[in-house]
Each structure stands twice: as C-alpha cells, then as structure tokens.
Design a protein around this motif. Sequence first.
Motif, PDB file in Angstrom:
ATOM      1  N   LYS A 206     -32.722  22.899  -8.493  1.00 33.09           N
ATOM      2  CA  LYS A 206     -33.334  22.495  -7.220  1.00 33.09           C
ATOM      3  C   LYS A 206     -34.182  21.248  -7.394  1.00 33.09           C
ATOM      4  CE  LYS A 206     -35.591  25.775  -5.195  1.00 33.09           C
ATOM      5  NZ  LYS A 206     -36.340  27.048  -4.985  1.00 33.09           N
ATOM      6  N   ILE A 207     -34.964  21.229  -8.481  1.00 34.59           N
ATOM      7  CA  ILE A 207     -35.822  20.058  -8.719  1.00 34.59           C
ATOM      8  C   ILE A 207     -34.970  18.824  -8.990  1.00 34.59           C
ATOM      9  CG2 ILE A 207     -37.606  19.084 -10.207  1.00 34.59           C
ATOM     10  CD1 ILE A 207     -38.588  21.936 -10.713  1.00 34.59           C
ATOM     11  N   ARG A 208     -33.949  18.991  -9.853  1.00 35.16           N
ATOM     12  CA  ARG A 208     -33.087  17.841 -10.174  1.00 35.16           C
ATOM     13  C   ARG A 208     -32.380  17.318  -8.927  1.00 35.16           C
ATOM     14  NH1 ARG A 208     -31.562  21.301 -14.425  1.00 35.16           N
ATOM     15  NH2 ARG A 208     -29.524  21.649 -13.439  1.00 35.16           N
ATOM     16  N   ARG A 221     -36.423   3.875  -3.271  1.00 35.70           N
ATOM     17  CA  ARG A 221     -37.038   3.681  -4.595  1.00 35.70           C
ATOM     18  C   ARG A 221     -38.169   4.684  -4.746  1.00 35.70           C
ATOM     19  NH1 ARG A 221     -41.337   0.746  -6.685  1.00 35.70           N
ATOM     20  NH2 ARG A 221     -41.835  -0.090  -4.610  1.00 35.70           N
ATOM     21  N   ILE A 222     -38.112   5.461  -5.837  1.00 29.64           N
ATOM     22  CA  ILE A 222     -39.146   6.461  -6.092  1.00 29.64           C
ATOM     23  C   ILE A 222     -40.447   5.764  -6.484  1.00 29.64           C
ATOM     24  CG2 ILE A 222     -39.855   8.378  -7.559  1.00 29.64           C
ATOM     25  CD1 ILE A 222     -36.918   9.138  -7.829  1.00 29.64           C
ATOM     26  N   VAL A 223     -41.552   6.176  -5.863  1.00 25.65           N
ATOM     27  CA  VAL A 223     -42.858   5.602  -6.193  1.00 25.65           C
ATOM     28  C   VAL A 223     -43.811   6.657  -6.748  1.00 25.65           C
ATOM     29  CG1 VAL A 223     -42.680   3.697  -4.546  1.00 25.65           C
ATOM     30  CG2 VAL A 223     -43.671   5.879  -3.807  1.00 25.65           C
ATOM     31  N   GLU A 224     -43.465   7.952  -6.606  1.00 23.87           N
ATOM     32  CA  GLU A 224     -44.336   8.988  -7.155  1.00 23.87           C
ATOM     33  C   GLU A 224     -43.602  10.327  -7.219  1.00 23.87           C
ATOM     34  OE1 GLU A 224     -48.647   9.232  -6.037  1.00 23.87           O
ATOM     35  OE2 GLU A 224     -48.048  11.223  -5.303  1.00 23.87           O
ATOM     36  N   LEU A 225     -43.787  11.019  -8.363  1.00 23.24           N
ATOM     37  CA  LEU A 225     -43.339  12.399  -8.516  1.00 23.24           C
ATOM     38  C   LEU A 225     -44.584  13.251  -8.711  1.00 23.24           C
ATOM     39  CD1 LEU A 225     -40.316  12.055 -10.988  1.00 23.24           C
ATOM     40  CD2 LEU A 225     -40.205  12.775  -8.604  1.00 23.24           C
ATOM     41  N   ASN A 226     -44.703  14.305  -7.912  1.00 23.48           N
ATOM     42  CA  ASN A 226     -45.902  15.126  -7.958  1.00 23.48           C
ATOM     43  C   ASN A 226     -45.521  16.572  -8.204  1.00 23.48           C
ATOM     44  OD1 ASN A 226     -48.343  16.585  -7.199  1.00 23.48           O
ATOM     45  ND2 ASN A 226     -49.033  14.611  -6.358  1.00 23.48           N
ATOM     46  N   ARG A 253     -43.047  17.273 -18.330  1.00 18.68           N
ATOM     47  CA  ARG A 253     -42.349  16.669 -19.474  1.00 18.68           C
ATOM     48  C   ARG A 253     -40.845  16.892 -19.371  1.00 18.68           C
ATOM     49  NH1 ARG A 253     -46.910  18.626 -22.229  1.00 18.68           N
ATOM     50  NH2 ARG A 253     -45.801  20.537 -22.849  1.00 18.68           N
ATOM     51  N   TYR A 254     -40.453  18.071 -18.888  1.00 15.50           N
ATOM     52  CA  TYR A 254     -39.029  18.369 -18.716  1.00 15.50           C
ATOM     53  C   TYR A 254     -38.389  17.343 -17.764  1.00 15.50           C
ATOM     54  CZ  TYR A 254     -34.842  20.716 -16.928  1.00 15.50           C
ATOM     55  OH  TYR A 254     -33.557  21.013 -16.542  1.00 15.50           O
ATOM     56  N   VAL A 255     -39.080  17.049 -16.647  1.00 15.61           N
ATOM     57  CA  VAL A 255     -38.555  16.091 -15.677  1.00 15.61           C
ATOM     58  C   VAL A 255     -38.525  14.687 -16.269  1.00 15.61           C
ATOM     59  CG1 VAL A 255     -38.995  14.993 -13.445  1.00 15.61           C
ATOM     60  CG2 VAL A 255     -39.232  17.476 -13.676  1.00 15.61           C
ATOM     61  N   GLN A 256     -39.605  14.299 -16.989  1.00 19.80           N
ATOM     62  CA  GLN A 256     -39.666  12.963 -17.576  1.00 19.80           C
ATOM     63  C   GLN A 256     -38.578  12.746 -18.607  1.00 19.80           C
ATOM     64  OE1 GLN A 256     -43.879  13.269 -18.615  1.00 19.80           O
ATOM     65  NE2 GLN A 256     -44.307  11.427 -17.378  1.00 19.80           N
ATOM     66  N   LEU A 265     -45.596   7.189 -12.676  1.00 17.38           N
ATOM     67  CA  LEU A 265     -45.094   7.775 -11.437  1.00 17.38           C
ATOM     68  C   LEU A 265     -45.367   9.276 -11.375  1.00 17.38           C
ATOM     69  CD1 LEU A 265     -41.602   6.104 -10.827  1.00 17.38           C
ATOM     70  CD2 LEU A 265     -43.842   5.410  -9.982  1.00 17.38           C
ATOM     71  N   MET A 266     -45.536   9.915 -12.526  1.00 19.12           N
ATOM     72  CA  MET A 266     -45.694  11.365 -12.571  1.00 19.12           C
ATOM     73  C   MET A 266     -47.149  11.761 -12.355  1.00 19.12           C
ATOM     74  SD  MET A 266     -44.265  14.304 -12.852  1.00 19.12           S
ATOM     75  CE  MET A 266     -42.642  13.904 -13.506  1.00 19.12           C
ATOM     76  N   LYS A 267     -47.375  12.582 -11.354  1.00 19.78           N
ATOM     77  CA  LYS A 267     -48.706  13.101 -11.072  1.00 19.78           C
ATOM     78  C   LYS A 267     -48.655  14.623 -11.175  1.00 19.78           C
ATOM     79  CE  LYS A 267     -49.847   8.896  -9.801  1.00 19.78           C
ATOM     80  NZ  LYS A 267     -50.682   8.028 -10.659  1.00 19.78           N
ATOM     81  N   THR A 268     -49.661  15.198 -11.836  1.00 24.20           N
ATOM     82  CA  THR A 268     -49.692  16.658 -11.981  1.00 24.20           C
ATOM     83  C   THR A 268     -51.046  17.211 -11.555  1.00 24.20           C
ATOM     84  OG1 THR A 268     -50.403  16.500 -14.283  1.00 24.20           O
ATOM     85  CG2 THR A 268     -48.024  16.679 -13.866  1.00 24.20           C
ATOM     86  N   SER A 269     -51.017  18.451 -11.089  1.00 24.07           N
ATOM     87  CA  SER A 269     -52.238  19.192 -10.771  1.00 24.07           C
ATOM     88  C   SER A 269     -51.890  20.670 -10.819  1.00 24.07           C
ATOM     89  CB  SER A 269     -52.785  18.790  -9.387  1.00 24.07           C
ATOM     90  OG  SER A 269     -51.817  19.037  -8.384  1.00 24.07           O
ATOM     91  N   TRP A 270     -52.887  21.522 -10.771  1.00 22.56           N
ATOM     92  CA  TRP A 270     -52.613  22.954 -10.860  1.00 22.56           C
ATOM     93  C   TRP A 270     -53.715  23.740 -10.160  1.00 22.56           C
ATOM     94  CZ3 TRP A 270     -53.354  19.623 -14.882  1.00 22.56           C
ATOM     95  CH2 TRP A 270     -54.617  19.644 -15.477  1.00 22.56           C
ATOM     96  N   ASP A 271     -53.379  24.950  -9.812  1.00 21.69           N
ATOM     97  CA  ASP A 271     -54.318  25.894  -9.200  1.00 21.69           C
ATOM     98  C   ASP A 271     -54.192  27.184  -9.992  1.00 21.69           C
ATOM     99  OD1 ASP A 271     -56.001  27.299  -7.544  1.00 21.69           O
ATOM    100  OD2 ASP A 271     -55.172  26.444  -5.711  1.00 21.69           O
ATOM    101  N   ALA A 272     -55.298  27.603 -10.602  1.00 22.33           N
ATOM    102  CA  ALA A 272     -55.221  28.736 -11.528  1.00 22.33           C
ATOM    103  C   ALA A 272     -54.663  29.989 -10.866  1.00 22.33           C
ATOM    104  CB  ALA A 272     -56.610  29.024 -12.118  1.00 22.33           C
ATOM    105  N   GLU A 273     -55.051  30.266  -9.648  1.00 29.82           N
ATOM    106  CA  GLU A 273     -54.608  31.496  -8.962  1.00 29.82           C
ATOM    107  C   GLU A 273     -54.353  31.195  -7.490  1.00 29.82           C
ATOM    108  OE1 GLU A 273     -57.109  34.571 -11.864  1.00 29.82           O
ATOM    109  OE2 GLU A 273     -57.689  34.355  -9.761  1.00 29.82           O
ATOM    110  N   ASP A 274     -53.186  31.566  -7.024  1.00 30.32           N
ATOM    111  CA  ASP A 274     -52.782  31.240  -5.655  1.00 30.32           C
ATOM    112  C   ASP A 274     -53.292  32.297  -4.667  1.00 30.32           C
ATOM    113  OD1 ASP A 274     -51.686  30.198  -3.408  1.00 30.32           O
ATOM    114  OD2 ASP A 274     -49.600  30.510  -3.965  1.00 30.32           O
ATOM    115  N   TRP A 275     -54.609  32.285  -4.454  1.00 33.11           N
ATOM    116  CA  TRP A 275     -55.184  33.225  -3.495  1.00 33.11           C
ATOM    117  C   TRP A 275     -54.748  32.906  -2.072  1.00 33.11           C
ATOM    118  CZ3 TRP A 275     -57.492  37.635  -4.750  1.00 33.11           C
ATOM    119  CH2 TRP A 275     -57.974  37.797  -6.062  1.00 33.11           C
ATOM    120  N   ALA A 276     -54.565  31.624  -1.763  1.00 30.99           N
ATOM    121  CA  ALA A 276     -54.135  31.250  -0.411  1.00 30.99           C
ATOM    122  C   ALA A 276     -52.773  31.851  -0.093  1.00 30.99           C
ATOM    123  CB  ALA A 276     -54.096  29.729  -0.270  1.00 30.99           C
TER     124      ALA A 276
END
Length: 473
Positions: A206-208, A221-226, A253-256, A265-276
Amino acid sequence: MKKLLLLGTAALAALVCQAADIDILDGSAKVSNLNIERSESSLIIDMAIDVTDLRLKSEREVTLTPVLKHNDMSQALPSVIIAGRNRYIRNRRHDVDKTAALYRSGKTSVIPYHAIIPYEDWMMTAELSIGEDLCGCAGTKLMTGADMLTTLDYTPKVFEPEYVYITPVAEAVKIREIHGSAYIDFPVSKTQIFPDYRRNPEELAKIRATIDVVKNDPDTRIVELNIKGYASPEGSYELNEQLAKGRTETLARYVQNLYTLPSDLMKTSWDAEDWAGLIKYVRGSSIENKDAILAVISNETLAPDAREWKLKSTYPDQYRFLLSQVYPSLRHSDYSVRYTVRTYTEVSEIIEVMHTAPQKLSLSELFLVAQSLQPGTPEYNKVFDIAVLMFPADETANLNAAVNALRHGDLDKAEAYLLKAGKSPQADYTRGIIAAKRDDYRTASTLLDAAAGSGLPQAAKALDSLRDMKLIP
C-alpha cells in the motif's frame, strides 16, 4: 427552471401609461392621460381627448374610433362623434349611432373616454390607434385617417437574473497530498520490519503504491514524504514511546532504501499511544459502560499509564475486548506523500486530465474548461460538480457550484453548496436570487441590497427588475 411571472390578478394592474400628449386630426386635437389597465378578463382604456381647438362647420362631423390591432386580428372600441351644430342636432334627433358618444363642436373642450372590452390573448402586444373619419353633408367622407397611440405589452414579466460566477485565483504552485494508513506487524517488543511477516506484504505494498503513483507521473514531483507512527496504550508509556519511535524510523529507512530520493524529503514523527483512536472507537460503539469508559480514557489529568490501569482494573471485561479487538488497529503508521503538479494551459489537455486524474487540476484550470463549454450542458455542469468534489471546503468552488445548480433550477442543491460559500457579495447575491425564486421577497431584498451596496452591479439590476415587477417596494 422556475421563473417568476407577473401576470394579471383579480385586481387591476396598470400596465400601459402614456404621459405625453399625442396629436391627432392633424394637430387640431390631442390625446392625453392615456391609461390602459388589464384584469384577468378585461381591458380598460381611459384617455382624455382635447378638442378645444377643433372647429367644425355646422354640417360636418368627426368620428374617432380607437382600434386594437395585431396581425390580422382587430377590435374596434366604442366611437366618439364630434359634430357641428346642425349635424349634432340631427344626430340627437335620429339616434344615428347609439353606441357612439356624441359631442357638439365648440361646446366641448375635453372628452373623457372610458371603455371596457373582454381581453383576448392576441391583444398581448397589440397596437392601439385612433381612426379618424371626417364627414360632410349627406355623410360624404371628406377624410379618413388614423393616428398611433401606443403599443400594448402584456408579455408576462419574467425574473431572469444574471448568474454570477467567481473566477478562481490561480495557484502559484499546485501542491497536493495523498494520505494513507498502514498496519505493519512487528514481533512483540521489536522494531525490526520483516516484509513477509503476517500481513506486512499487503501493508507495505500500500505504501509503495501510494509513492509510485506520484513518482512515476511525469507531471508531478514529490516534495515531502511523511510518516507518523502510533502504538497502542497497553503496557508502559515509556516502552510504547520507544516502540513508536523505533518502528517509525525503521519504516522510514525501509522506504528510503526503496527509492532514490533526497534525504531531506523524509519527515517522521510518532505518538506513543493512540488514545484519540481509542476514544473515537468507543464513542461510536455500543460497548457496555460506554460513557464511564469514555470518562476514563478522555481524562487527560491522569497520566497515560494511570488511565490504562484504571480502565483495566475497573472494566476488566471491556478492557479484554478492547485489547484483542481494537488495540491492534491502534498500532498503525500514517503516511502522506506531498507533491507538486505542473500547470496545464490547453483546454483539451485539462479535459483529458479531468476525466482521468481530476485531483491534479486547480480550480482555475477547471474554470477555464467551463468557459469553453455551453452553459447548461451536461459537460458544463460536470465541471462544477468535479470542482466541488475536489475542493469540498473551498468557498469559490462551492459558490460556483451553487450558481450552476441555481442556473438549472435545483434550489435545494444550490442552498446546500452556499452553506460553504462564505459571505462575499456574490454569495449574498446568489442567496438573494434563491430567496426571490422562493417568493421570499423581503429576504431577497435585504440580501440583494447588501450585495449592491458592496458594488455588485448585477445585484442592483436584480433589485430594479423586482421593483419593475412590483414584487418589492
């Protein structure tokens, strides 16, 4: 399309009024105060015939006969006879024409004329003239003529306002995004990706696919992957944060490694627990003790570990259900591909893209297509439907879609679009037109007056039209 018509009602309506005097009989008489009124079934003609300057010899008379005519249809109205002294006396004695009004020359200045005849459809645009017959002794015709008085116009007044679209502002750079979520399976407490593990082949594909559809398009043209990773709330918050961070970085890293893309272009972030995500599920569910559970998991005054412990200890049955059925879906990686799209200038090319990848177009490009099409055609309507589908929150897209719906008479659809069209003069104008078409003239007048006050000329014209039709003061 619904049209507003001004038709005859039971009450009389003055539809023709001639203010200026009209010379007749070669200027020796004139008609003034010409007024023609129509009810549903009758035509009422009033005028004043000034014969002050008309002088006739004793044996002469003039017969004035108003006549309505349209093509081969005609209707003579009652005549007026002005006679010299001897002719007047003879006419009175013998009742020559009982339908005509008889007046003596030199003794009458202004003759009030009044006639009522049945109204017929052919009279809608008939001409009203006045026939003139001058007779001498023994009824000898000395002169015959006619003078035009006016042309009737009972054509139903139709309220047909202009349709005011807004030309969209062109995007300096067309930036688009594709979003998705992947549910990568990791071994317990691990951050390493195994592409063939459980459902990972499908989720990684799906990601690919999302990246490939943009990367392989020559127009983009890709300008950002998040990538943003989430863990579920079970276990300690500290461990979950390590897992969310580590798994997100591993996926990045897998995507890169798959694509040759600049590292920035690669931006990463995370949320420890998906309470929302947990709150969203519970709120939409029928789980037992739903409100109490929501109160616990929504209580941000409690630390995440304290919230989870309270949920687990207070509602153990529900917790076990959530742990097995819901928590797996809270371990996900949301991703987006941000990209630019080149500008299209040829209408034929825009039409082709509109049918294959409308998300690549701007509002201004879609509007360019609309301008090349015949208003009201299915192709024309489709452009505005696509525009509001691609830009559902855009005020200009919604206003233009509303105007187009109004154009082909769908007032309900137009009003729905106007809810997102903002408060521009054009939006007020369109709301005012809808109000008028719904016979709410007070609201229409208020909205159109506001639009006219903002300098929109079409609003002033619409107000004038409604006033002409006696629909607003």
